[in-house]
Design a protein around this motif. Sequence first.
Motif, short mmCIF file in Angstrom:
data_model
loop_
_atom_site.label_atom_id
_atom_site.label_comp_id
_atom_site.label_asym_id
_atom_site.label_seq_id
_atom_site.Cartn_x
_atom_site.Cartn_y
_atom_site.Cartn_z
N THR A 139 56.42 -126.19 -33.97
CA THR A 139 55.00 -125.91 -33.36
C THR A 139 55.34 -126.65 -32.46
O THR A 139 55.86 -127.99 -32.35
CB THR A 139 54.18 -126.60 -34.41
OG1 THR A 139 54.33 -125.97 -35.92
CG2 THR A 139 53.00 -126.31 -34.36
N ILE A 140 54.56 -125.86 -31.56
CA ILE A 140 54.41 -127.08 -29.89
C ILE A 140 53.39 -126.24 -29.22
O ILE A 140 52.20 -126.42 -28.99
CB ILE A 140 55.86 -126.14 -29.19
CG1 ILE A 140 57.24 -125.93 -29.38
CG2 ILE A 140 55.78 -127.04 -28.10
CD1 ILE A 140 57.98 -125.84 -28.83
N ASP A 141 53.00 -128.18 -28.90
CA ASP A 141 51.72 -127.93 -28.37
C ASP A 141 51.92 -128.99 -26.96
O ASP A 141 52.36 -130.08 -27.11
CB ASP A 141 50.52 -128.98 -29.48
CG ASP A 141 49.47 -128.94 -28.12
OD1 ASP A 141 49.39 -128.35 -27.05
OD2 ASP A 141 48.38 -129.80 -28.52
N SER A 142 52.50 -128.17 -25.64
CA SER A 142 53.09 -129.15 -24.64
C SER A 142 51.77 -129.00 -23.18
O SER A 142 50.93 -127.52 -23.16
CB SER A 142 54.33 -128.41 -24.04
OG SER A 142 54.07 -127.34 -23.85
N SER A 143 51.98 -130.27 -22.68
CA SER A 143 51.20 -129.69 -21.35
C SER A 143 51.76 -128.80 -20.09
O SER A 143 51.79 -128.20 -19.64
CB SER A 143 51.00 -131.17 -20.43
OG SER A 143 52.34 -131.76 -20.11
#
Length: 195
Positions: free
Chosen positions: A168-172
Amino acid sequence: AYLLSFLMILGLMPITTYATAPTRLVVNGTDILTAANNTVQCGEGTAKYDSDSNTLTLENATITEGDTYNGAAIYAPTGDLNIHLVDKNEIESTRNFMVVYASSGSIEITGQGMLTVESNDTCIWAGGGGVTVSGATLNLTSTSSNGIYANNSNETASIVIKDKAHVTIDSSNFGMACSGNLSILNSTVIASASG
């Protein structure tokens, strides 16, 4: 004739590549290669390096310190890096640099454990080879950069996620980016990127 026969036999043998061990491996602010029993305390858990298999095992580790040179929580300036996860592990980085960083090699993450990363920069970065995740669970958050980044000038740095891994990845910036190929095999990837 003997030399020619030898060369022909040699040419028929399978080619085996071996991972290059790092000459320096900083974990939680300490070079684990020179630490007692190649072990570093990381909160309530440990990081332990086995030179025979070139494997860094994280077991219930909480890593908050970075390398003095570039701030990376796990830093291998040369060679490849194999990481085996046991139970739940966490890395928190407030400095603007990579968290898991192999500057000239590849990174392989294995095991049935979990790694949660919160970073101001790239969470996992391989500068010479690719990134492989086999079976592990990764929760990656980057507030100003990438989740997983694999890049080299030969365009052969690939990202492979396989063997029932869950990422799971949450990046800007980029969720995942590489100069080679991206493969997701029998695994789950949930990536959210605002860049």
